[in-house]
Each structure stands twice: as C-alpha cells, then as structure tokens.
Design an enzyme around this catalytic site. Sequence first.
Site, PDB file in Angstrom:
ATOM      1  N   GLU A 252       8.834  -8.882 -14.281  1.00 59.25           N
ATOM      2  CA  GLU A 252       9.242 -10.260 -14.538  1.00 59.25           C
ATOM      3  C   GLU A 252       8.044 -11.145 -14.882  1.00 59.25           C
ATOM      4  O   GLU A 252       7.042 -11.180 -14.139  1.00 59.25           O
ATOM      5  CB  GLU A 252       9.968 -10.825 -13.314  1.00 59.25           C
ATOM      6  CG  GLU A 252      10.310 -12.291 -13.387  1.00 59.25           C
ATOM      7  CD  GLU A 252      11.224 -12.630 -14.546  1.00 59.25           C
ATOM      8  OE1 GLU A 252      10.979 -13.650 -15.200  1.00 59.25           O
ATOM      9  OE2 GLU A 252      12.192 -11.867 -14.786  1.00 59.25           O
ATOM     10  N   THR A 297      14.629 -13.817 -20.020  1.00 59.38           N
ATOM     11  CA  THR A 297      14.927 -12.470 -19.520  1.00 59.38           C
ATOM     12  C   THR A 297      16.162 -11.884 -20.183  1.00 59.38           C
ATOM     13  O   THR A 297      16.183 -10.703 -20.558  1.00 59.38           O
ATOM     14  CB  THR A 297      15.114 -12.499 -17.996  1.00 59.38           C
ATOM     15  OG1 THR A 297      13.879 -12.855 -17.373  1.00 59.38           O
ATOM     16  CG2 THR A 297      15.557 -11.141 -17.471  1.00 59.38           C
ATOM     17  N   HIS A 413       8.291 -14.644 -10.669  1.00 57.28           N
ATOM     18  CA  HIS A 413       9.041 -15.587 -11.508  1.00 57.28           C
ATOM     19  C   HIS A 413       8.602 -17.009 -11.173  1.00 57.28           C
ATOM     20  O   HIS A 413       8.321 -17.331 -10.021  1.00 57.28           O
ATOM     21  CB  HIS A 413      10.552 -15.430 -11.255  1.00 57.28           C
ATOM     22  CG  HIS A 413      11.424 -16.160 -12.223  1.00 57.28           C
ATOM     23  ND1 HIS A 413      11.533 -17.537 -12.247  1.00 57.28           N
ATOM     24  CD2 HIS A 413      12.241 -15.707 -13.206  1.00 57.28           C
ATOM     25  CE1 HIS A 413      12.368 -17.894 -13.206  1.00 57.28           C
ATOM     26  NE2 HIS A 413      12.809 -16.818 -13.810  1.00 57.28           N
ATOM     27  N   ASP A 472       8.876  -8.833 -19.669  1.00 58.36           N
ATOM     28  CA  ASP A 472       9.994  -9.387 -20.434  1.00 58.36           C
ATOM     29  C   ASP A 472       9.627 -10.604 -21.278  1.00 58.36           C
ATOM     30  O   ASP A 472      10.102 -10.766 -22.392  1.00 58.36           O
ATOM     31  CB  ASP A 472      11.178  -9.709 -19.518  1.00 58.36           C
ATOM     32  CG  ASP A 472      10.863 -10.780 -18.483  1.00 58.36           C
ATOM     33  OD1 ASP A 472       9.683 -10.956 -18.124  1.00 58.36           O
ATOM     34  OD2 ASP A 472      11.809 -11.432 -17.995  1.00 58.36           O
TER      35      ASP A 472
END
Length: 639
Positions: A252, A297, A413, A472
């Site tokens: 992430e 994402t 994140h 991502d």
Amino acid sequence: MKKYISSKGGFFLLAVVLLWVKTYLSYKVEFNLGVKGAMQELLLFINPLSAAIILFGIALFAKGKRACWWILIFSTLMTVVLYSNIMFYRFFDDFLTLPNLLQTDNVSNMTDGIFSTMNGYDFLYFVDLAILLTLLIRNKAVQEIRFRKSLASTAIIAGLVVFFVNLTLAEIDRPQLLTRTFDRNYIVKYLGLYNYTVYDGIQTAQMESQRAYASSDDLTNAKHYTSSHYADPNEELFGAGKGKNIIKIHLESFQSFLLDYELNGEEVTPFLNSLAHGGEDMTYFDNFFHQTGQGKTADAELTLDNSIFGLPTGSAFVTKGQNTYQSLPAILNQEEGYTSAVLHGDYKSFWNRDQIYKQFGIDHFFDASSYNMDDESLVNLGLKDKPFFEESISMLESLDEPFYSHLITLTNHYPFILNEEDASLERGTTGDKTVDGYFQTARYLDEAVEEFFTELKESGLYDDSIIMIYGDHQGISENHNRAMAEVLDTEITPYQNAQNQRVPLMIRVPGEEGGVDHTYGGEIDVMPTLLHLQGIDAQKYLMFGTDLFSDEHDETVAFRDGSYITPEYTNVQGSIYDTVSGEELEANKETDRLKEKVDEQLQLSDEVLYQDLLRFHDVNGFEPVNPKDYFYGEEGSLK
C-alpha cells in the site's frame, strides 16, 4: 462605504470581489497548478470572475432583499465547492468530480485522513460569508435594496463576456483545451474551479449516455489498437510458471525511493531491499510506474487484473461495477483451472469490491469479517499488516490449487499512523508529519512481508508459487514537496515528481534466476506478463499493456493525466524533459508522436469502460462471467 454597499450594485459587487479574492488566494496557497508565464498567471487571476458574476446575476432576478439572500446562498454553495475541493486536493492531490460523490461509502473509512488535512486557518475561507450575513441582518439599508431587472441582465451578459474572453485567451495558450486533455489541473488553471465543476458535470452526463448508444462497431478501433500493439512473449519464459500458484502482494502506497533509503544510518526497508537485489530469485523492475487516477488503489486493482486504465474521473470500481470484464482471475480459471481469492483486512463494501469482484470472476473474497478485528489489531483504515498476513496463511492453505491470490495490505496508508509499540524505526525529521510517519509504516510493512515469507515457507506454499510484489500508487503527494526535497536531497521539479511515480514490481518465478530489470513499464503491463508466464497467449484478449519480459515490449508509460515517460523522454503536462538528465527540451516530432500515441491509448481504454464494450467482445474458449454465480459470505467467500 455603508452607503456604497447599500446601493443597487454595491452588495452584489462586494460579494463578487470577496469570492474572487478568496478563490484566487486558495489557488496560490492550496493547489499545485503549474502556472507558467504571464498569460497563465493572468488567466488564473481572472477565471473566478465569470462564474461569480453570472450566478450572482441570476440572484438579482429575485424581488427586493430576497436577491441579497440568494446572493448569500449562491456564495455559500460556491464556498462549499471551493472548500470541498481544497480538502479533497490535500488528501488526493486532485480535484473532485461527480463520480467521486458516488463514492461516499468510502469516506467513513478515511475519517482520520480527512480530518488530518484540516488547517487552523481554514476558517478564513468562510469569513466573506460572515460579512455578507452580518450586512444582511444588521444593515437596514441593505435590507431595503431594490434591484432593477436590467441590472440582472447586464450582470449575466457581463459574466458571459468575461467567460468567453477567458476561454479565448485559454485556447490561445492551450489549443483544444476542452477537447484534448485528461488533466483536471489544466481546466482549473485556465477556466477556474467553478467553471470546471460545470464542465465536469457535462462531461459526466455525456459519458454516462455513451453505453446506451454503443454497439459492437464501437469496439473496432480498440481491437485494432491492441492487436497491433501486441508483443510476442519471451520464448524462454513463456509457460515458465504454468500451473504454479500465484501470490500477489500489494504494498500500500509504497514508492520505490524507499528501497535502499537510509534514515539516520538505518535501512528503512531491509527485507525488500534484499529482494530488490535479487534475493529469493526475485526479478525487480526498477523503472516501473503506477498509472492510477482518482481511484488510487481501486484503479491499480482494475489495471493489474484487466490491462485497462482507470477512468479520468472517479473510480470504475464504483461507477462501472456492472460492466462486462475479461479479467485475469476468470481467464486463469477457464484456461488453466485456477481458483482465485482476494484477501483484505477491510470490509467488503469498500470501493464496491463485493460487487465488482463478481464481475471479475473472483471465487473467494476474505474481507474483514474473516479476520480478528479486535481493537489491538487495528490501526488507521483497518487490520494491521502483521496479523493480516499471519491469519491469511490458513486461508491460502484452504484454497484449491493452483490458485491466484491477491493480498492487500493497509498499514502503510495515509496519514501513516502507527502505534508506538509497533514502531521499530524512528520517525523522519523533516517536520512534515505525513512524510515523517511514512518511514515508520513502511518499515512495519517491510517486517510484515518478511514474516509472511517465512510463514509461506513453513506452510509449503512458497516453493511452488509465483510471488509478485507491487506498489499500488504514490504515498506522498506533491503537497509535501518541501519535505520530499529534504528526503531526496534534490529540488522537486515537475520532472522529479514524474520520476517519483515509480513503485516497485518484483516477480519470483520458481526455477528462474532473478536480478534487476531496467525495462520501463507500468501496471497496464502486468496482466499480459502473468498470462505469458502461464503459457496463455494474451493476443486474443483485449489488453492495452504488453509483456514486460518481451523483446517487443512497449516502454512508453502513459500516466492517467496524459503525461508519459520513456527511457528517453519525460512529458509532464506538455513540458518535455530528458529522462536521464532531467534537462528540459523542446518538443520534437518524436515527442509529439508519443503524445498522440498515449492520448489514443487512454481514449480507447476510456471508451471500453464508458461504453461497456467488452460485452461485444467474443473470445474463442472464454465464457462471459455471470456475476450471479458468486456470493461472498461472512466466513471467507463462497461460490
């Protein structure tokens, strides 16, 4: 001043000027619009005017003091548009679109991030409303204003004149502004935030109407493009992973600059560093870029599993969740008997995953309901990465082999929050809390992946599996350029921002040697690459990417805004740079050709999604997925 404000045009002009000044100052403070030269600066200065004059002019048609109240209402609505975009831009480095508004279910999962973007000075964006309201309530002269209807007509005509002058100057500086751009920054910079909002609404309505009028003939151009764009597989690697499990690990918000980066003399990601240098026979693509848009994402998932770009506005996961797809999980199932699964420590409705996964033909979806979601295991958006990987092993073991699995991490994140007991690395020292926290959560993710590799080996799944690791999308937006300049020890120019879009891609194929591969590529290229490793020829499917291992691979990487990067050239919103040196160059025939190619690729991909063209694409040996065949229950997922 009181006498002027209470005159027939005074209150109107005051409202226009306050909104104009507020909007222009927000452009300079909040948004990175890439303004260059006197013409663009002039357009930025005047572009809030037309919308304010026209809208407040419409208010003047109301009788008596009600006109003033309507001016206040319209000013409030425009302030809501402005501030909503400010908040959205701080979080996503982009402007709001109407499709974004359909994604409100995601907001509850982003509460920490959204509130963390608020600044102490934000109340200033509402001061003009307080001034107008005070005048309306306390100034009797304002309450007694009577506007002539001719003033309303004059204001609207004046606003239209300002708009067309604005548009004409914009077209001189940027020809075909409204017909050949994928970048919202351009529209806001040239025409203004409020006119952009209207433009976006018109564009959205037009796009939504495309599906109803589409036919199989509309697929012809896309089929021709993907057929001529196809790259033959590498003969040595074609089928090298046939029948092997595929374990895809999602890092992430992980950008490639983290690899080999040292903070206070300590490696931030020591395990991933070892993989990038050929450990575990990994092949690391060090010139791999994310190609996501507003879907972030969700766009990455869409592109990786379909070789189609995300949409220019909003997320296809939400707005095109009922489309027909020919996705990697379904192809692997029908051609090679693969079982597919997604594992994620968040709830299944986020990004509309529980619906669109059915369109992809994904057999199992292990969401938060399959994991232990007690408070100690949660941080930020959901389950911490270490317990997520630990609990995921048994789920992988339960799958029928061969399987295609996708594990989506969460801890790294925005806004990069980590409990003190989980942190094994000191925070950064730039003074930017987002950037400083990024290093801690990246280290935690690195440790989680290392533990997962150990668990895979102990479970017996490791030896017979292709393992793919990818980032991502970018984690640190352009809003943090000051801190990033300190981190990277270089000036953050538009060129450097483009280079910072690198994310890692690592692929381990059992029995094959690893190493660093300098090929330029993007997320659009992953699906054909994995199909060829399975010995499945990608040519009969409609894909916009090419096999990364192929000698014929196309190294032009298109970004969602129409910019691009190749080994020779980097195009950032029309400015051309030498990719190696960063030197700014003049456009030439080759850079123009590359731009035309990228625009065509993005446009055709958009047509496929907006018009749902894959419903017309018949592939020999492939049956369209029936979403009614899939049901994701509370205990893992059932088919």
